[in-house]
Design a protein around this motif. Structure first.
Motif, PDB file in Angstrom:
ATOM      1  N   GLY A  21       2.748 -23.283 -30.631  1.00 34.47           N
ATOM      2  CA  GLY A  21       2.172 -22.500 -31.418  1.00 34.47           C
ATOM      3  C   GLY A  21       1.348 -21.276 -30.815  1.00 34.47           C
ATOM      4  O   GLY A  21       0.597 -20.378 -31.366  1.00 34.47           O
ATOM      5  N   ARG A  22       1.632 -21.053 -29.318  1.00 35.06           N
ATOM      6  CA  ARG A  22       1.123 -20.349 -28.479  1.00 35.06           C
ATOM      7  C   ARG A  22       2.139 -19.424 -28.006  1.00 35.06           C
ATOM      8  O   ARG A  22       3.314 -20.009 -27.857  1.00 35.06           O
ATOM      9  CB  ARG A  22       0.113 -20.797 -27.658  1.00 35.06           C
ATOM     10  CG  ARG A  22      -1.143 -21.547 -28.174  1.00 35.06           C
ATOM     11  CD  ARG A  22      -1.867 -20.116 -28.652  1.00 35.06           C
ATOM     12  NE  ARG A  22      -3.087 -20.836 -29.248  1.00 35.06           N
ATOM     13  CZ  ARG A  22      -3.974 -19.995 -30.056  1.00 35.06           C
ATOM     14  NH1 ARG A  22      -3.692 -18.719 -30.212  1.00 35.06           N
ATOM     15  NH2 ARG A  22      -5.020 -20.609 -30.510  1.00 35.06           N
ATOM     16  N   VAL A  23       1.952 -18.170 -27.086  1.00 33.49           N
ATOM     17  CA  VAL A  23       2.983 -17.537 -26.622  1.00 33.49           C
ATOM     18  C   VAL A  23       2.290 -17.252 -25.170  1.00 33.49           C
ATOM     19  O   VAL A  23       1.028 -17.200 -25.009  1.00 33.49           O
ATOM     20  CB  VAL A  23       3.400 -16.258 -26.867  1.00 33.49           C
ATOM     21  CG1 VAL A  23       4.142 -16.698 -28.269  1.00 33.49           C
ATOM     22  CG2 VAL A  23       2.374 -15.283 -27.447  1.00 33.49           C
ATOM     23  N   ALA A  24       3.222 -16.769 -24.229  1.00 37.70           N
ATOM     24  CA  ALA A  24       2.616 -16.406 -22.722  1.00 37.70           C
ATOM     25  C   ALA A  24       3.449 -15.010 -22.498  1.00 37.70           C
ATOM     26  O   ALA A  24       4.638 -15.099 -23.098  1.00 37.70           O
ATOM     27  CB  ALA A  24       2.549 -17.494 -21.684  1.00 37.70           C
ATOM     28  N   THR A  25       3.009 -14.312 -21.651  1.00 36.70           N
ATOM     29  CA  THR A  25       3.940 -13.215 -21.154  1.00 36.70           C
ATOM     30  C   THR A  25       4.664 -13.497 -19.906  1.00 36.70           C
ATOM     31  O   THR A  25       4.024 -14.418 -19.272  1.00 36.70           O
ATOM     32  CB  THR A  25       2.981 -11.866 -20.975  1.00 36.70           C
ATOM     33  OG1 THR A  25       2.191 -12.342 -19.931  1.00 36.70           O
ATOM     34  CG2 THR A  25       2.143 -11.350 -22.489  1.00 36.70           C
ATOM     35  N   GLY A  65       3.886  -7.975 -26.660  1.00 35.17           N
ATOM     36  CA  GLY A  65       4.029  -8.985 -27.704  1.00 35.17           C
ATOM     37  C   GLY A  65       5.286  -8.858 -28.303  1.00 35.17           C
ATOM     38  O   GLY A  65       5.598  -9.630 -29.177  1.00 35.17           O
ATOM     39  N   MET A  66       6.384  -8.258 -27.791  1.00 30.58           N
ATOM     40  CA  MET A  66       7.471  -8.000 -28.335  1.00 30.58           C
ATOM     41  C   MET A  66       8.596  -8.999 -27.612  1.00 30.58           C
ATOM     42  O   MET A  66       8.622  -9.487 -26.396  1.00 30.58           O
ATOM     43  CB  MET A  66       8.178  -6.855 -28.094  1.00 30.58           C
ATOM     44  CG  MET A  66       9.422  -6.260 -28.500  1.00 30.58           C
ATOM     45  SD  MET A  66       9.878  -4.519 -28.377  1.00 30.58           S
ATOM     46  CE  MET A  66      10.709  -4.720 -26.930  1.00 30.58           C
ATOM     47  N   ILE A  67       9.274  -9.797 -28.555  1.00 29.17           N
ATOM     48  CA  ILE A  67      10.591 -10.543 -28.105  1.00 29.17           C
ATOM     49  C   ILE A  67      11.532  -9.516 -27.459  1.00 29.17           C
ATOM     50  O   ILE A  67      12.146  -8.681 -28.052  1.00 29.17           O
ATOM     51  CB  ILE A  67      11.145 -11.044 -29.258  1.00 29.17           C
ATOM     52  CG1 ILE A  67      10.101 -12.197 -29.897  1.00 29.17           C
ATOM     53  CG2 ILE A  67      12.337 -11.946 -28.983  1.00 29.17           C
ATOM     54  CD1 ILE A  67      10.395 -12.924 -30.994  1.00 29.17           C
ATOM     55  N   SER A  68      11.995  -9.711 -25.953  1.00 30.42           N
ATOM     56  CA  SER A  68      12.655  -8.684 -25.493  1.00 30.42           C
ATOM     57  C   SER A  68      13.860  -9.258 -24.944  1.00 30.42           C
ATOM     58  O   SER A  68      14.470  -8.781 -24.181  1.00 30.42           O
ATOM     59  CB  SER A  68      11.829  -7.980 -24.577  1.00 30.42           C
ATOM     60  OG  SER A  68      11.194  -8.923 -23.397  1.00 30.42           O
ATOM     61  N   ILE A  69      14.156 -10.619 -25.184  1.00 34.72           N
ATOM     62  CA  ILE A  69      15.419 -11.242 -24.610  1.00 34.72           C
ATOM     63  C   ILE A  69      16.659 -10.540 -24.718  1.00 34.72           C
ATOM     64  O   ILE A  69      16.916  -9.698 -25.866  1.00 34.72           O
ATOM     65  CB  ILE A  69      15.412 -12.835 -24.830  1.00 34.72           C
ATOM     66  CG1 ILE A  69      15.791 -12.997 -26.426  1.00 34.72           C
ATOM     67  CG2 ILE A  69      14.130 -13.689 -24.563  1.00 34.72           C
ATOM     68  CD1 ILE A  69      16.075 -14.222 -26.682  1.00 34.72           C
ATOM     69  N   GLU A  70      17.447 -10.405 -23.853  1.00 35.88           N
ATOM     70  CA  GLU A  70      18.739 -10.100 -23.971  1.00 35.88           C
ATOM     71  C   GLU A  70      19.601 -11.252 -23.418  1.00 35.88           C
ATOM     72  O   GLU A  70      20.181 -11.087 -22.331  1.00 35.88           O
ATOM     73  CB  GLU A  70      18.883  -8.580 -23.107  1.00 35.88           C
ATOM     74  CG  GLU A  70      18.267  -7.569 -23.560  1.00 35.88           C
ATOM     75  CD  GLU A  70      18.430  -7.080 -24.869  1.00 35.88           C
ATOM     76  OE1 GLU A  70      19.607  -7.355 -25.331  1.00 35.88           O
ATOM     77  OE2 GLU A  70      17.467  -6.472 -25.398  1.00 35.88           O
ATOM     78  N   ASN A  71      20.060 -11.993 -24.320  1.00 34.30           N
ATOM     79  CA  ASN A  71      20.854 -13.216 -23.926  1.00 34.30           C
ATOM     80  C   ASN A  71      21.663 -13.718 -25.064  1.00 34.30           C
ATOM     81  O   ASN A  71      21.061 -14.164 -26.136  1.00 34.30           O
ATOM     82  CB  ASN A  71      19.753 -14.259 -23.580  1.00 34.30           C
ATOM     83  CG  ASN A  71      20.538 -15.697 -22.993  1.00 34.30           C
ATOM     84  OD1 ASN A  71      21.669 -15.720 -23.258  1.00 34.30           O
ATOM     85  ND2 ASN A  71      19.862 -16.152 -22.307  1.00 34.30           N
ATOM     86  N   VAL A  90       5.520 -13.904 -36.765  1.00 33.23           N
ATOM     87  CA  VAL A  90       6.208 -12.898 -36.157  1.00 33.23           C
ATOM     88  C   VAL A  90       6.691 -11.609 -37.124  1.00 33.23           C
ATOM     89  O   VAL A  90       7.183 -11.971 -38.223  1.00 33.23           O
ATOM     90  CB  VAL A  90       7.851 -13.348 -35.455  1.00 33.23           C
ATOM     91  CG1 VAL A  90       8.652 -12.450 -34.582  1.00 33.23           C
ATOM     92  CG2 VAL A  90       7.542 -14.598 -34.587  1.00 33.23           C
ATOM     93  N   GLN A  91       6.362 -10.550 -36.629  1.00 36.97           N
ATOM     94  CA  GLN A  91       6.565  -9.320 -37.410  1.00 36.97           C
ATOM     95  C   GLN A  91       7.690  -8.460 -36.836  1.00 36.97           C
ATOM     96  O   GLN A  91       8.024  -8.417 -35.705  1.00 36.97           O
ATOM     97  CB  GLN A  91       5.490  -8.343 -37.429  1.00 36.97           C
ATOM     98  CG  GLN A  91       4.101  -9.148 -38.144  1.00 36.97           C
ATOM     99  CD  GLN A  91       4.201  -9.431 -39.476  1.00 36.97           C
ATOM    100  OE1 GLN A  91       4.732  -8.725 -40.269  1.00 36.97           O
ATOM    101  NE2 GLN A  91       3.676 -10.535 -39.845  1.00 36.97           N
ATOM    102  N   LYS A  92       8.712  -8.027 -37.988  1.00 36.93           N
ATOM    103  CA  LYS A  92       9.740  -7.160 -37.508  1.00 36.93           C
ATOM    104  C   LYS A  92       9.255  -5.579 -37.927  1.00 36.93           C
ATOM    105  O   LYS A  92       8.892  -5.148 -38.962  1.00 36.93           O
ATOM    106  CB  LYS A  92      10.987  -7.532 -38.340  1.00 36.93           C
ATOM    107  CG  LYS A  92      12.137  -6.679 -37.955  1.00 36.93           C
ATOM    108  CD  LYS A  92      13.355  -7.245 -38.541  1.00 36.93           C
ATOM    109  CE  LYS A  92      14.446  -6.355 -37.967  1.00 36.93           C
ATOM    110  NZ  LYS A  92      15.608  -6.972 -38.858  1.00 36.93           N
ATOM    111  N   LEU A 101      -0.611 -10.851 -29.866  1.00 36.62           N
ATOM    112  CA  LEU A 101      -1.209 -11.249 -28.702  1.00 36.62           C
ATOM    113  C   LEU A 101      -2.610 -11.670 -28.985  1.00 36.62           C
ATOM    114  O   LEU A 101      -3.122 -12.707 -28.386  1.00 36.62           O
ATOM    115  CB  LEU A 101      -1.062 -10.519 -27.574  1.00 36.62           C
ATOM    116  CG  LEU A 101       0.556 -10.344 -27.168  1.00 36.62           C
ATOM    117  CD1 LEU A 101       0.644  -9.494 -25.850  1.00 36.62           C
ATOM    118  CD2 LEU A 101       1.240 -11.620 -26.777  1.00 36.62           C
ATOM    119  N   GLU A 102      -3.434 -10.789 -29.611  1.00 38.07           N
ATOM    120  CA  GLU A 102      -4.747 -11.353 -30.002  1.00 38.07           C
ATOM    121  C   GLU A 102      -5.018 -12.595 -30.554  1.00 38.07           C
ATOM    122  O   GLU A 102      -5.803 -13.305 -30.243  1.00 38.07           O
ATOM    123  CB  GLU A 102      -5.522 -10.160 -30.697  1.00 38.07           C
ATOM    124  CG  GLU A 102      -5.768  -8.991 -30.059  1.00 38.07           C
ATOM    125  CD  GLU A 102      -6.830  -9.013 -29.130  1.00 38.07           C
ATOM    126  OE1 GLU A 102      -7.720  -9.474 -29.401  1.00 38.07           O
ATOM    127  OE2 GLU A 102      -6.589  -8.146 -27.996  1.00 38.07           O
TER     128      GLU A 102
END
Length: 111
Positions: A21-25, A65-71, A90-92, A101-102
């Motif tokens: 339920g949390r994220v990290a950069t 705060g963006m999902i930036s994977i390229e996989n 998660v918002q589009k 992130l807040e």
């Protein structure tokens, strides 16, 4: 173990500490593994994960705060699904996916 393998192992250990339920950069993880200028290498480490693993890679996103994977093995929509399954909103926006992130950033005591 070579330097790259050792770095990857430290990254995986750090990512395993991110609570559900949390994220990290990427930069946050790089700092945790004592390599603060290696955010991009954190991404490489996560991309190199074998198919069967216990690393919650979906919890790592970019500093905006963006999902930036390229996989191709793990498309953005899979990361979105996994995060939402953990209760992360998660918002589009304009074709990109963002996490507030807040609200969801994990604040490790060891940074």
């Amino acid at each position: 173990m070579d330097a790259i393998g050792n770095f990857y192992t430290r990254v995986y250990d750090a990512v395993r500490k991110i609570p559900r339920g949390r994220v990290a950069t990427y930069a946050q993880i790089a700092t945790m593994v004592a390599s603060p200028r290696s955010a991009q290498a954190v991404g490489w480490a996560l991309r190199a994960l074998p198919d069967l693993h216990d690393v919650p890679w979906q919890r790592v996103i970019n500093a905006k705060g963006m999902i930036s994977i390229e996989n191709l093995r793990a498309p953005k929509v899979l990361q979105v699904k996994l995060l939402r399954d953990e209760g992360v909103e998660v918002q589009k926006i304009d074709g990109n996916y963002f996490v507030d992130l807040e609200t969801y950033l994990w604040r490790s005591r060891r940074v």
